[in-house]
Design an enzyme around this catalytic site. Structure first.
Site, mmCIF file in Angstrom:
data_model
loop_
_atom_site.group_PDB
_atom_site.id
_atom_site.type_symbol
_atom_site.label_atom_id
_atom_site.label_comp_id
_atom_site.label_asym_id
_atom_site.label_seq_id
_atom_site.Cartn_x
_atom_site.Cartn_y
_atom_site.Cartn_z
ATOM 1 N N ASN A 9 0.909 -1.094 -0.004
ATOM 2 C CA ASN A 9 -0.144 0.155 -0.064
ATOM 3 C C ASN A 9 0.925 1.286 0.020
ATOM 4 O O ASN A 9 1.587 1.626 0.952
ATOM 5 C CB ASN A 9 -0.789 -0.127 1.192
ATOM 6 C CG ASN A 9 -1.563 1.226 1.390
ATOM 7 O OD1 ASN A 9 -1.867 2.174 0.592
ATOM 8 N ND2 ASN A 9 -2.083 1.359 2.642
ATOM 9 N N TRP A 10 0.782 1.920 -0.977
ATOM 10 C CA TRP A 10 1.798 3.102 -1.135
ATOM 11 C C TRP A 10 1.297 4.507 -0.658
ATOM 12 O O TRP A 10 1.889 5.126 -0.344
ATOM 13 C CB TRP A 10 2.017 3.461 -2.573
ATOM 14 C CG TRP A 10 2.662 2.340 -3.569
ATOM 15 C CD1 TRP A 10 2.928 1.235 -3.493
ATOM 16 C CD2 TRP A 10 3.127 2.697 -4.957
ATOM 17 N NE1 TRP A 10 3.486 0.447 -4.342
ATOM 18 C CE2 TRP A 10 3.467 1.205 -5.432
ATOM 19 C CE3 TRP A 10 2.832 3.468 -5.763
ATOM 20 C CZ2 TRP A 10 3.714 1.099 -6.810
ATOM 21 C CZ3 TRP A 10 3.134 3.337 -7.251
ATOM 22 C CH2 TRP A 10 3.770 1.907 -7.670
ATOM 23 N N LYS A 11 0.119 4.321 -0.164
ATOM 24 C CA LYS A 11 -0.456 5.503 0.557
ATOM 25 C C LYS A 11 -0.334 6.699 -0.618
ATOM 26 O O LYS A 11 -0.391 6.468 -1.729
ATOM 27 C CB LYS A 11 0.103 5.602 2.020
ATOM 28 C CG LYS A 11 0.104 4.504 2.791
ATOM 29 C CD LYS A 11 0.272 4.548 4.276
ATOM 30 C CE LYS A 11 0.183 3.304 4.994
ATOM 31 N NZ LYS A 11 0.237 3.304 6.414
ATOM 32 N N HIS A 98 -9.141 1.110 5.514
ATOM 33 C CA HIS A 98 -7.712 1.040 6.316
ATOM 34 C C HIS A 98 -7.930 2.172 7.319
ATOM 35 O O HIS A 98 -9.110 2.994 7.369
ATOM 36 C CB HIS A 98 -6.853 1.752 5.246
ATOM 37 C CG HIS A 98 -5.479 1.935 5.760
ATOM 38 N ND1 HIS A 98 -4.970 2.796 6.630
ATOM 39 C CD2 HIS A 98 -4.227 0.990 5.540
ATOM 40 C CE1 HIS A 98 -3.569 2.565 6.654
ATOM 41 N NE2 HIS A 98 -3.362 1.542 6.172
ATOM 42 N N GLU A 100 -6.524 4.718 8.428
ATOM 43 C CA GLU A 100 -6.315 5.897 8.054
ATOM 44 C C GLU A 100 -7.485 6.673 7.463
ATOM 45 O O GLU A 100 -7.888 7.728 7.882
ATOM 46 C CB GLU A 100 -5.180 6.197 7.141
ATOM 47 C CG GLU A 100 -3.594 5.987 8.080
ATOM 48 C CD GLU A 100 -2.669 5.692 7.037
ATOM 49 O OE1 GLU A 100 -2.743 5.257 5.614
ATOM 50 O OE2 GLU A 100 -1.526 4.898 7.477
ATOM 51 N N GLU A 170 -4.632 -4.980 11.173
ATOM 52 C CA GLU A 170 -3.622 -3.965 11.205
ATOM 53 C C GLU A 170 -3.783 -3.043 12.542
ATOM 54 O O GLU A 170 -4.567 -2.312 12.482
ATOM 55 C CB GLU A 170 -3.662 -2.987 10.084
ATOM 56 C CG GLU A 170 -3.515 -3.651 8.721
ATOM 57 C CD GLU A 170 -2.984 -2.593 7.714
ATOM 58 O OE1 GLU A 170 -1.923 -2.892 7.229
ATOM 59 O OE2 GLU A 170 -3.624 -1.570 7.610
ATOM 60 N N GLY A 176 3.374 2.332 10.762
ATOM 61 C CA GLY A 176 4.161 3.383 10.553
ATOM 62 C C GLY A 176 4.925 3.643 11.760
ATOM 63 O O GLY A 176 5.531 5.141 11.668
ATOM 64 N N SER A 216 4.309 -1.936 10.103
ATOM 65 C CA SER A 216 5.679 -2.213 10.387
ATOM 66 C C SER A 216 6.208 -3.462 9.985
ATOM 67 O O SER A 216 7.269 -3.907 10.419
ATOM 68 C CB SER A 216 6.129 -1.822 11.676
ATOM 69 O OG SER A 216 5.742 -0.244 11.964
ATOM 70 N N GLY A 237 3.013 -1.141 4.325
ATOM 71 C CA GLY A 237 2.843 0.397 3.795
ATOM 72 C C GLY A 237 4.580 0.702 3.489
ATOM 73 O O GLY A 237 5.053 0.570 2.323
ATOM 74 N N GLY A 238 5.388 1.287 4.424
ATOM 75 C CA GLY A 238 6.569 1.921 4.085
ATOM 76 C C GLY A 238 7.559 0.911 3.540
ATOM 77 O O GLY A 238 8.383 1.656 2.625
HETATM 78 P P1 PGA Z 1 3.463 0.208 7.482
HETATM 79 O O1 PGA Z 1 1.995 0.450 7.093
HETATM 80 O O2 PGA Z 1 3.994 -0.872 6.774
HETATM 81 O O3 PGA Z 1 4.109 1.508 7.003
HETATM 82 O O4 PGA Z 1 3.447 0.338 9.058
HETATM 83 C C1 PGA Z 1 1.221 -0.600 6.975
HETATM 84 C C2 PGA Z 1 -0.296 -0.209 6.536
HETATM 85 O O5 PGA Z 1 -0.689 0.919 6.937
HETATM 86 O O6 PGA Z 1 -0.873 -0.730 5.717
#
Ligand code: PGA
Length: 255
Positions: A9-11, A98, A100, A170, A176, A216, A237-238
């Site tokens: 997930n590139w956000k 998600h 967020e 998650e 993050g 993470s 994510g990251g």
């Molecule tokens: P992260 O994000 O790997 O940067 O913790 C995961 C996500 O939000 O899907």
């Protein structure tokens, strides 16, 4: 055997040029270096989906996805993107709910249930996210929170539709932050989700559903997480923003 799925997930990261460079590198590295069965999903911002999907044509087990979709089919909803638009750009998967989106855009379970329906109507496979905040974990409400997210978002589905769902657990406190849930903490929640599914549908259905862990995930912790019996992949994510780390996480899925 249920499917193993590794999704990146590139956000809100990467312009088109950067995004295509990432997909071109990662898709080739995965093709050359990985011989396992996991499915790989690249999830860029909406406006890159068409180009990313084209780039992935001919790559076995590699797909594109979207980070969200509208709960409406079409109409006067300025700025929104419908499931049918996403499908027409070549995507196969859509992340729904998600944390967020729940946190910053007030998306709640009833609304997410409608988004799930919009995806399924358009032959898109939802990746439905659930997870508790730090406060909820510390006050030991996490099982209750996850239970209502799963029930209210998904349990209106009939068995055939439910089998198209991937669930991503998650924990919000691990996203993050560099703080991963321990493998035992993640496994405990994944097993709990499977019991919820078994009691509403059946044991058989519960065993068919892919449950990803997210928060993470890195090349350093992926293999240990993937070795847990109920962890069937990751939503990243990251570490999905670099071809090397994303590929190395895919390679950690050895079964
Ligand atoms: P992260 O994000 O790997 O940067 O913790 C995961 C996500 O939000 O899907």
């Amino acid at each position: 055997m249920r499917k193993k799925i590794i999704a990146g997930n590139w956000k809100m990261n990467k312009n088109l040029e950067e995004g295509l460079a990432l997909v071109s590198e990662a898709s080739n590295m995965i093709k050359d270096e990985y011989n396992g069965n996991a499915l790989v999903v690249f999830i860029p911002p909406f406006i890159h989906i068409n180009a990313v999907s084209k780039m992935l044509e001919g790559y076995e087990n590699q797909f594109s996805g979207a980070q969200n979709c509208s709960n409406h089919q079409s109409g006067a909803y300025t700025g929104e993107i419908s499931a049918s638009m996403i499908k027409s750009c070549g995507a196969n998967y859509v992340i729904i709910g998600h944390s967020e989106r729940r946190q910053y855009f007030n998306e709640h379970n009833q609304w997410l249930a409608q988004k799930i329906d919009a995806c399924l109507k358009n032959n898109l496979l939802p990746i439905y996210c659930c997870g508790e905040t730090l406060e909820e974990r510390e006050s030991e409400q996490h099982f209750q929170v996850i239970e209502s997210q799963i029930k209210e978002g998904l349990f209106h589905l009939n068995v055939n539709d439910f089998l198209k769902i991937t669930i991503a657990y998650e924990p919000v406190w691990a996203i993050g932050t560099g703080k991963t849930a321990s493998t035992a903490q993640a496994q405990e929640v994944h097993a709990f989700i499977r019991t919820l599914i078994a009691s509403h549908y059946s044991n058989e259905i519960a065993n068919e559903i892919t449950i990803q862990y997210g928060g993470s995930v890195k090349p350093e912790n992926a293999a240990e997480l993937f070795a847990a019996p109920d962890i069937d992949g990751a939503l990243i994510g990251g570490a999905a923003l670099q071809s090397r780390s994303f590929t190395d996480i895919v390679k950690a899925m050895t079964h």
